[in-house]
Write a protein that holds these residues in place. Structure first.
Motif, PDB file in Angstrom:
ATOM      1  N   LEU A   1       0.850  -1.192   0.000  1.00 12.77           N
ATOM      2  CA  LEU A   1       0.000   0.000   0.000  1.00 12.77           C
ATOM      3  C   LEU A   1       0.881   1.236   0.000  1.00 12.77           C
ATOM      4  CD1 LEU A   1      -2.505  -0.998   2.856  1.00 12.77           C
ATOM      5  CD2 LEU A   1      -2.819  -1.349   0.410  1.00 12.77           C
ATOM      6  N   ILE A   2       0.498   2.216  -0.800  1.00 15.70           N
ATOM      7  CA  ILE A   2       1.121   3.533  -0.763  1.00 15.70           C
ATOM      8  C   ILE A   2       0.001   4.549  -0.593  1.00 15.70           C
ATOM      9  CG2 ILE A   2       2.358   5.297  -2.090  1.00 15.70           C
ATOM     10  CD1 ILE A   2       3.919   3.055  -3.430  1.00 15.70           C
ATOM     11  N   VAL A   3       0.070   5.361   0.456  1.00 17.14           N
ATOM     12  CA  VAL A   3      -0.902   6.428   0.649  1.00 17.14           C
ATOM     13  C   VAL A   3      -0.170   7.750   0.463  1.00 17.14           C
ATOM     14  CG1 VAL A   3      -2.392   5.110   2.189  1.00 17.14           C
ATOM     15  CG2 VAL A   3      -0.509   6.414   3.152  1.00 17.14           C
ATOM     16  N   PHE A   4      -0.886   8.738  -0.095  1.00 18.70           N
ATOM     17  CA  PHE A   4      -0.185   9.980  -0.413  1.00 18.70           C
ATOM     18  C   PHE A   4      -1.098  11.194  -0.266  1.00 18.70           C
ATOM     19  CE2 PHE A   4      -2.276   8.883  -4.365  1.00 18.70           C
ATOM     20  CZ  PHE A   4      -2.600  10.093  -4.966  1.00 18.70           C
ATOM     21  N   ASN A   5      -0.483  12.280   0.112  1.00 16.44           N
ATOM     22  CA  ASN A   5      -1.046  13.616  -0.036  1.00 16.44           C
ATOM     23  C   ASN A   5       0.061  14.428  -0.711  1.00 16.44           C
ATOM     24  OD1 ASN A   5       0.631  13.864   2.289  1.00 16.44           O
ATOM     25  ND2 ASN A   5      -1.134  13.827   3.646  1.00 16.44           N
ATOM     26  N   GLU A   6       0.626  15.445  -0.035  1.00 14.68           N
ATOM     27  CA  GLU A   6       1.788  16.091  -0.643  1.00 14.68           C
ATOM     28  C   GLU A   6       3.037  15.218  -0.516  1.00 14.68           C
ATOM     29  OE1 GLU A   6       1.337  17.659   3.548  1.00 14.68           O
ATOM     30  OE2 GLU A   6       0.061  17.503   1.783  1.00 14.68           O
ATOM     31  N   GLU A   7       2.993  14.247   0.394  1.00 16.19           N
ATOM     32  CA  GLU A   7       4.051  13.250   0.536  1.00 16.19           C
ATOM     33  C   GLU A   7       3.477  11.868   0.226  1.00 16.19           C
ATOM     34  OE1 GLU A   7       7.164  13.894   0.997  1.00 16.19           O
ATOM     35  OE2 GLU A   7       6.876  16.053   1.283  1.00 16.19           O
ATOM     36  N   ALA A   8       4.344  10.896   0.037  1.00 18.96           N
ATOM     37  CA  ALA A   8       3.915   9.521  -0.241  1.00 18.96           C
ATOM     38  C   ALA A   8       4.578   8.586   0.776  1.00 18.96           C
ATOM     39  CB  ALA A   8       4.283   9.102  -1.656  1.00 18.96           C
ATOM     40  N   THR A   9       3.803   7.654   1.301  1.00 15.19           N
ATOM     41  CA  THR A   9       4.289   6.749   2.340  1.00 15.19           C
ATOM     42  C   THR A   9       3.964   5.305   1.986  1.00 15.19           C
ATOM     43  OG1 THR A   9       3.897   8.471   4.013  1.00 15.19           O
ATOM     44  CG2 THR A   9       4.231   6.216   4.798  1.00 15.19           C
ATOM     45  N   GLN A  10       4.966   4.420   2.086  1.00 14.27           N
ATOM     46  CA  GLN A  10       4.741   2.993   1.875  1.00 14.27           C
ATOM     47  C   GLN A  10       4.327   2.336   3.189  1.00 14.27           C
ATOM     48  OE1 GLN A  10       8.317   2.458  -1.454  1.00 14.27           O
ATOM     49  NE2 GLN A  10       8.128   1.017   0.231  1.00 14.27           N
ATOM     50  N   TRP A  11       3.392   1.404   3.063  1.00 11.74           N
ATOM     51  CA  TRP A  11       3.017   0.627   4.254  1.00 11.74           C
ATOM     52  C   TRP A  11       4.186  -0.230   4.718  1.00 11.74           C
ATOM     53  CZ3 TRP A  11       1.465  -4.878   3.695  1.00 11.74           C
ATOM     54  CH2 TRP A  11       1.160  -5.473   4.937  1.00 11.74           C
ATOM     55  N   LYS A  12       4.831  -0.921   3.799  1.00 13.84           N
ATOM     56  CA  LYS A  12       5.991  -1.755   4.092  1.00 13.84           C
ATOM     57  C   LYS A  12       7.090  -1.420   3.076  1.00 13.84           C
ATOM     58  CE  LYS A  12       4.258  -4.278   7.469  1.00 13.84           C
ATOM     59  NZ  LYS A  12       4.830  -4.264   8.838  1.00 13.84           N
ATOM     60  N   PRO A  13       8.357  -1.650   3.427  1.00 15.78           N
ATOM     61  CA  PRO A  13       9.448  -1.326   2.495  1.00 15.78           C
ATOM     62  C   PRO A  13       9.494  -2.235   1.271  1.00 15.78           C
ATOM     63  CG  PRO A  13      10.301  -2.379   4.478  1.00 15.78           C
ATOM     64  CD  PRO A  13       8.857  -2.087   4.746  1.00 15.78           C
TER      65      PRO A  13
ATOM     66  N   SER B   1      -6.858   3.038   9.414  1.00 18.22           N
ATOM     67  CA  SER B   1      -6.335   4.227  10.095  1.00 18.22           C
ATOM     68  C   SER B   1      -6.054   5.384   9.140  1.00 18.22           C
ATOM     69  CB  SER B   1      -5.049   3.872  10.855  1.00 18.22           C
ATOM     70  OG  SER B   1      -4.008   3.558   9.941  1.00 18.22           O
ATOM     71  N   ILE B   2      -6.331   5.214   7.850  1.00 19.95           N
ATOM     72  CA  ILE B   2      -6.035   6.261   6.874  1.00 19.95           C
ATOM     73  C   ILE B   2      -6.982   7.446   7.081  1.00 19.95           C
ATOM     74  CG2 ILE B   2      -5.954   6.852   4.427  1.00 19.95           C
ATOM     75  CD1 ILE B   2      -5.312   3.928   3.833  1.00 19.95           C
ATOM     76  N   HIS B   3      -6.441   8.635   7.188  1.00 22.66           N
ATOM     77  CA  HIS B   3      -7.230   9.852   7.324  1.00 22.66           C
ATOM     78  C   HIS B   3      -6.803  10.849   6.254  1.00 22.66           C
ATOM     79  CE1 HIS B   3      -9.071   8.532  11.058  1.00 22.66           C
ATOM     80  NE2 HIS B   3      -7.873   8.146  11.474  1.00 22.66           N
ATOM     81  N   ALA B   4      -7.721  11.713   5.854  1.00 21.95           N
ATOM     82  CA  ALA B   4      -7.486  12.614   4.726  1.00 21.95           C
ATOM     83  C   ALA B   4      -7.073  14.002   5.194  1.00 21.95           C
ATOM     84  CB  ALA B   4      -8.746  12.707   3.872  1.00 21.95           C
ATOM     85  N   GLN B   5      -5.975  14.503   4.596  1.00 24.34           N
ATOM     86  CA  GLN B   5      -5.543  15.881   4.814  1.00 24.34           C
ATOM     87  C   GLN B   5      -4.375  16.171   3.876  1.00 24.34           C
ATOM     88  OE1 GLN B   5      -4.109  16.334   8.820  1.00 24.34           O
ATOM     89  NE2 GLN B   5      -2.508  14.794   8.610  1.00 24.34           N
ATOM     90  N   GLY B   6      -4.173  17.445   3.521  1.00 29.04           N
ATOM     91  CA  GLY B   6      -3.011  17.823   2.734  1.00 29.04           C
ATOM     92  C   GLY B   6      -3.278  17.928   1.245  1.00 29.04           C
ATOM     93  N   GLY B   7      -2.175  18.068   0.469  1.00 28.26           N
ATOM     94  CA  GLY B   7      -2.246  18.255  -0.974  1.00 28.26           C
ATOM     95  C   GLY B   7      -2.228  16.941  -1.733  1.00 28.26           C
ATOM     96  N   THR B   8      -1.932  17.022  -3.061  1.00 26.54           N
ATOM     97  CA  THR B   8      -2.028  15.839  -3.928  1.00 26.54           C
ATOM     98  C   THR B   8      -0.782  15.737  -4.794  1.00 26.54           C
ATOM     99  OG1 THR B   8      -4.425  16.199  -4.027  1.00 26.54           O
ATOM    100  CG2 THR B   8      -3.493  14.630  -5.587  1.00 26.54           C
ATOM    101  N   ASN B   9       0.124  14.814  -4.468  1.00 27.25           N
ATOM    102  CA  ASN B   9       1.349  14.613  -5.231  1.00 27.25           C
ATOM    103  C   ASN B   9       1.283  13.275  -5.956  1.00 27.25           C
ATOM    104  OD1 ASN B   9       3.968  14.421  -6.228  1.00 27.25           O
ATOM    105  ND2 ASN B   9       4.876  15.376  -4.417  1.00 27.25           N
ATOM    106  N   ILE B  10       0.584  13.257  -7.082  1.00 29.50           N
ATOM    107  CA  ILE B  10       0.381  12.021  -7.847  1.00 29.50           C
ATOM    108  C   ILE B  10       1.699  11.526  -8.430  1.00 29.50           C
ATOM    109  CG2 ILE B  10      -0.745  11.062  -9.899  1.00 29.50           C
ATOM    110  CD1 ILE B  10      -3.128  12.869  -9.326  1.00 29.50           C
ATOM    111  N   ASN B  11       2.508  12.425  -8.929  1.00 33.59           N
ATOM    112  CA  ASN B  11       3.767  12.046  -9.572  1.00 33.59           C
ATOM    113  C   ASN B  11       4.648  11.237  -8.613  1.00 33.59           C
ATOM    114  OD1 ASN B  11       5.700  12.571 -11.953  1.00 33.59           O
ATOM    115  ND2 ASN B  11       6.911  13.250 -10.184  1.00 33.59           N
TER     116      ASN B  11
END
Length: 880
Positions: A274-286, A305-315
C-alpha cells in the motif's frame, strides 16, 4: 423493441409527439452501461405527418458553421447533450402544427463489453404518467447458445410481474413487459404511476473448448475470444491511495471500506503493498508482502487508520510504486509468470510536487516502460479524468470513474474484481495473411477472467472457404495456443436466415470498433500521430454515418423550411458526458409519451445479438385525482397511546399503521389503559415441518458469536448470522446459494448481492425484483426481502425501523428442506420430539431435538411478512 445480436448493441429511441399547439419540453432519456466514448450515434431522423427528414453527419467544423448560419437567419436550432452516470437524456422542445404528429427517431450502436462474466442491458423506465398502451420487447439471439439469463427491476411489484413474460430456447430469448393501465397505477384513485426505475437484463453465452467463435457475413468477420477454466496467474499489486484533504468525509470512509474488503479477497499466492499519499507519499511496508492471513490483517488495520488531509502529489506516489516493483524485480522477488499491477485512486488534480499533467505522464511512462500495467480510478467529478485516462491508456491499463454515490465502495470492489484474476499475458490473434485484408487491434497485453477480447476484420473479395485463426498467450510458466475454424458458407447461411433478427451488421461492427480504437489511441497519441488518427477516425465516421467526438449531426427540412437541429457527440469534460437536443418548438401538455427510455443495448460477442431498442408507447392524460372518502380517519389523526410511540415515531414508520387489535381498541376506548404493551415481533419465525400449520418463534439468547443458522448440503444453502443484543435482532446475515451461485449479505442499513463477482447494493424498502435461474429475489416498500424458488425453502429478511434496527428472519416452504441439514435452526427440522404437556397448562411444552431439551411457550406474536401493520399469530416460542 430491443434486438440483440452478436456483440453490437443497436438501440432505437422513438419520441411520438401529437400537436395541440401548447408549449412544453419533451424528455427522452436513454441509458447505456458503457462510457460515452464507446457509443456511436447514427443519424437522427424526424417524421412529420408521414414524411421523414433524415439527419446528416458532417465534420464538427462544417456542422457548427451551418448551425451558426441558421441561428443568424433566426431559424430554430439546438444541440444534443447527455448527462448522468447511467442515463442519457435527450431534450427536445418542438413546435408542432395543430393536428400534426412528429416522431423523433434516434438509433445508436455500441459494443456491449463482457463484464465480470456477463453482458448487461440496463433500461430506464420512467414515463412519469400512466400510459394507455405500453409494451417493451427485448429479443436476444446468440448462435453460441445462451448459458443463463437473468432480469432485475427496481420498480416491479407482484401485480406488475404478471405482465412480464420470458421465453427462451437454446439460442434465442424474448422478454416482454406489457402492463395494463390498472397495473401501472399506484392506487385505483390516483393517477400516479409505479413505473419509475430500472429494468436490467444480464446473460452470457456458452463457450467452446477453443475459447472463441468466428462469425462471418457479407465479407466481414468478428472473432470473439473468452477462454474458460484457465488457472489464475499470481499477481503483484500495489494500491496507491489518495488521502489528500479533498478525500475527507464520505470518500475516504468508502475508500477504507472497499480497501479492507479488497485486501481480504487477495489470493494467498499474491504479493501486495500500500502507498498512501497527499503532498508526501508513504509505503506501508518497504517491500511487497505475501497475502498471508497475518499480513492481510495487519494491512487492513493500517487501511482503517487512513485519514485525509493535505495536498495531492500524484507524480511522487506513482513513481514510488514503480520503484517498489523495480527493486523487487531486480532482487528476483517477483514470481516467474506473475502479473504486476498498479492501481491508483484519486479524486483531484495534482497540486503538490510536479503538477504539470504532461510531465507526469511522461515521467510515469518512462518509468514503467511497458513492464507493468497502471489502472487509474477517478473519484467523483472534480478529478481531471482526461489526465487519468491518458495516464492509464499509455501504460497498458484503463481508467474508470468512481461516482460519488452510496455504492462507491461497491464500485471500487467491482473494479478490483475485473483485474483480480489475470489468465493470460501477451495475447496475439493470428490469421492467414492471404485470408484477411484488414483487421482491428489483434494484440492485447493481458486477459482477465470474466472479460472478452473481440477482433473484427474484412475478408478479400476472393476469400477463403474456411477461415482459421490462432490465439496465443502466456499462462503461468507456460505458453498456450488456441485454434478456431469457421466455414464461410455455413456462417453466411446462418446470418442470412430470415429468422435472424439483424442483417448486415458485421461491417458496421468492424467500422465501429476501428473508430473506437482510433479514438482511444488519440487519447495517448503524440503530436505527430494525432492528426493522422483524427483523419482516419473522421473518414470512417462520415462514411458510416456515426456521430463521434469528431462529427456532428444536422437535421433539416428541405430548403425554405425553418426547422434545424444539430447533434454532437461530446467528450469527457469532468462535468457531463455526452449528447442533447434543444429546439424552438412546442408540444401539447397532453404528450403521448414524454419519457421514452432506451429499452436495451447489445453486444456482439461470440453470439450475442444486436440489441435494437425501440419504444412505441402511447399515453393519455392521467386519471383525475379522486378526493379521499369524507370522514375517513387517517393514520396521523389517530390518538396516541400513553407510553406508545406516535405516528411519526412508530417503529415501522408512517404508513405501516397500528396493529389491528390496537385500532379496534382505539375505537372502543379513546383513552386506553397505560398497561397495554404492544405485541413483539420474534427474531425468527420458522414453519414447522409436517402437516402442522403451527409456527415456531425463535428468540435468540444474548450472544456475540457469528453462528451457523442453517446449512442444507443437498440444497446448496447456507445461512449464517450475527445476533446483536442491543439491536434486538441480527446485525448481519449472510445467505449463500450454490445453484445459482449467489451471496446475499444483509445488514440493518443495506443489502449487498454478489453474483458473478459483481457487487450490487440495495437500500431497505427499495423495490427489487430479480429473477435468477431457479431463484427469485424481491423486496417491497415495506422492506421485506424474500428469496424463493421452485423446490427451495423461502427465506425472508426484514430490517426493523425501531431504534434497535435489528434484522428479523423468516423461513417458509420448509418442506423443501432435505434431511441433510444442520445449524441452530436446522436442528428443528430433523428428529424433533414433542413431549406431552406437564399438568393442566397446555400452553407450555417441551421438545427434544437431538438430545437437547427446549421449553416452548404458546404466545401471541406479530408477523410482518404479510401485512404492513403486522399480523397477530399464535406460535410456540423457544429461546436458543
Amino acid at each position: 423493441m430491443l434486438e440483440c445480436g452478436p456483440n453490437l448493441a443497436q438501440s432505437c429511441l422513438l419520441c411520438h409527439l401529437p400537436a395541440l399547439a401548447a408549449e412544453n419540453l419533451t424528455q427522452c432519456p436513454t441509458q447505456s452501461p458503457l462510457h460515452s466514448s464507446s457509443r456511436l450515434l447514427l443519424p437522427l431522423s424526424r417524421i412529420i405527418d408521414g414524411v421523414t427528414y433524415p439527419g446528416n453527419i458532417k465534420s464538427k467544423d462544417e456542422a457548427q458553421e451551418q448551425y451558426r448560419a441558421a441561428v443568424g437567419r433566426g431559424e430554430s436550432a439546438g444541440l444534443i447533450k447527455v448527462t448522468g452516470r447511467k442515463t442519457e437524456q435527450f431534450q427536445v422542445s418542438v413546435n408542432v402544427a395543430p393536428a400534426a404528429k412528429v416522431t423523433f427517431e434516434l438509433i445508436y450502436q455500441e459494443l456491449l463489453r463482457r463484464h465480470l462474466g456477463t453482458y448487461e442491458l440496463l433500461l430506464k423506465v420512467q414515463p412519469q404518467q400512466l400510459v394507455k398502451h405500453l409494451q417493451m420487447d427485448i429479443h436476444i439471439f446468440e448462435p453460441q447458445g445462451i448459458s443463463f439469463l437473468e432480469t432485475e427491476s427496481t420498480f416491479m411489484t407482484q401485480e406488475l410481474a404478471e405482465s412480464l413474460t420470458t421465453s427462451q430456447n437454446k439460442t434465442k430469448a424474448h422478454i416482454r413487459f406489457k402492463p395494463t393501465l390498472s397495473q401501472q397505477q399506484k392506487s385505483p384513485d390516483h393517477e400516479d404511476t409505479v413505473l419509475d426505475g430500472e429494468f436490467i437484463i444480464r446473460y452470457d453465452v456458452n463457450r467452446s473448448a477453443s475459447g472463441g467463435s468466428i462469425q462471418i457475413e457479407n465479407g466481414y468477420f468478428v472473432h470473439y475470444f473468452a477462454p474458460e477454466n484457465l488457472p489464475t496467474m499470481p499477481k503483484n499489486v500495489i494500491f496507491v491511495i489518495d488521502k489528500s484533504g479533498s478525500m475527507s468525509g464520505r470518500k475516504i470512509h468508502q475508500t477504507r471500506e472497499a480497501l479492507i474488503k479488497i485486501l481480504n479477497d487477495l489470493n494467498p499466492k499474491d504479493q501486495f503493498n500500500l502507498i498512501v499519499f497527499n503532498e508526501e507519499a508513504t509505503q506501508w511496508k518497504p517491500s511487497l508482502k505475501q497475502a498471508s492471513a497475518g499480513n492481510v490483517k495487519e494491512a487492513t488495520d493500517y487501511a482503517a487508520s487512513i485519514h485525509a488531509q493535505g495536498g495531492t502529489n500524484i507524480n511522487k506516489a506513482v513513481l514510488m510504486a514503480v520503484d517498489l516493483l523495480d527493486n523487487s524485480n531486480r532482487a528476483e522477488l517477483l514470481p516467474a509468470g506473475s502479473v504486476s499491477l498498479i492501481i491508483l485512486l484519486t479524486d483531484g488534480q495534482p497540486t503538490s510536487g510536479e503538477t504539470n499533467p504532461t510531465v507526469i505522464q511522461r515521467n510515469v511512462k518512462e518509468a514503467i516502460s511497458s513492464k507493468y500495467s497502471l489502472f487509474c480510478l477517478g473519484f467523483g467529478f472534480d478529478v481531471d479524468y482526461a489526465f487519468l485516462e491518458k495516464l492509464a491508456l499509455g501504460n497498458g491499463g484503463l481508467a474508470r470513474r468512481i461516482y460519488k454515490d452510496s455504492d462507491s465502495a461497491l464500485q471500487l470492489q467491482d473494479f478490483y474484481q475485473e483485474v483480480a484474476n489475470p489468465l493470460l499475458l501477451a495475447v496475439a490473434f493470428e490469421y492467414p495473411s492471404h485470408d484477411v485484408e484488414v483487421i482491428t487491434q489483434d494484440s492485447f497485453r493481458h486477459h482477465f477472467k470474466g472479460s472478452e477480447m473481440v477482433v473484427a476484420g474484412k475478408l478479400p473479395d476472393q476469400g477463403p472457404d474456411v477461415l482459421s485463426a490462432k490465439v496465443s498467450g502466456q499462462m503461468h510458466l507456460q505458453n498456450i495456443t488456441f485454434e478456431t475454424k469457421a466455414s464461410v458458407a455455413q456462417q453466411e447461411k446462418e446470418f442470412h436466415s430470415p429468422k435472424y433478427i439483424f442483417h448486415n451488421f458485421m461491417e458496421r461492427l468492424w467500422a465501429y470498433m476501428t473508430i473506437q480504437q482510433k479514438l482511444e489511441q488519440i487519447v495517448s497519441a503524440s503530436d505527430a500521430e494525432l492528426e493522422a488518427l483524427k483523419a482516419q477516425a473522421l473518414e470512417l465516421s462520415l462514411k458510416y454515418n456515426f456521430v463521434t467526438p469528431l462529427t456532428s449531426m444536422v437535421v433539416t427540412k428541405p430548403e425554405g423550411q425553418d426547422q434545424f437541429q444539430v447533434a454532437e457527440k461530446p467528450v469527457e469534460n469532468g462535468e457531463s458526458l455526452g449528447l442533447a437536443v434543444e429546439t424552438q418548438d412546442t408540444v401539447s401538455k397532453y404528450i403521448t409519451y414524454v419519457n421514452v427510455t432506451k429499452v436495451g443495448a447489445s453486444r456482439l460477442s461470440p453470439g450475442v445479438g444486436l440489441k435494437n431498442v425501440g419504444a412505441r408507447i402511447f399515453g393519455q392524460p392521467a386519471l383525475p385525482r379522486q378526493p379521499a372518502p369524507a370522514g375517513q380517519p387517517s393514520f396521523a389523526s389517530l390518538p396516541a397511546l400513553p407510553g406508545f410511540p406516535g405516528p411519526d415515531h412508530f417503529p415501522y414508520g408512517p404508513g405501516f399503521g397500528l396493529h389491528p387489535s390496537l385500532n379496534k381498541l382505539l375505537s372502543q376506548h379513546p383513552s386506553p389503559p397505560t398497561t397495554l404493551a404492544p405485541l413483539q415481533a420474534p427474531t425468527i419465525i420458522l414453519s414447522l415441518p409436517g402437516p402442522s400449520v403451527d409456527q415456531l418463534c425463535i428468540d435468540m439468547k444474548p450472544s456475540e458469536r457469528f453462528m451457523n443458522l442453517l446449512t442444507d448440503a443437498d440444497q446448496g444453502l447456507t445461512v449464517t448470522g450475527q445476533y446483536d443484543k442491543q439491536k434486538a435482532g441480527f446485525s448481519s446475515i449472510k445467505i449463500i446459494f450454490r445453484n445459482p451461485e449467489l451471496l446475499v449479505h444483509a445488514s440493518p442499513d443495506y443489502v449487498v448481492v454478489i453474483r458473478n463477482q459483481k457487487h450490487t447494493g440495495y437500500k431497505w424498502k427499495q423495490t427489487v425484483f430479480s429473477v435468477f435461474p431457479d431463484l427469485k429475489m424481491t423486496m417491497d416498500k415495506r422492506g421485506l426481502l424474500l428469496l424463493k424458488g421452485p423446490d427451495k425453502v423461502t427465506i425472508g429478511l426484514l430490517s426493523r425501523d425501531s431504534p434497535q434496527k435489528g434484522l428479523l428472519l423468516f423461513l417458509n416452504d420448509t418442506h423443501h428442506l432435505s434431511s441433510n441439514i444442520d445449524g441452530e435452526l436446522g436442528q428443528f427440522y430433523q428428529d424433533v420430539l414433542w413431549e406431552p404437556p406437564e399438568g393442566t397448562d397446555s400452553n407450555q411444552r417441551k421438545l427434544r431435538v437431538q438430545g437437547n431439551h427446549f421449553l416452548a411457550i404458546r404466545e401471541l406474536k406479530l408477523d410482518y411478512q404479510q401485512e404492513s401493520p403486522g399480523t397477530e399469530i399464535s406460535c410456540w416460542t423457544v429461546k436458543i
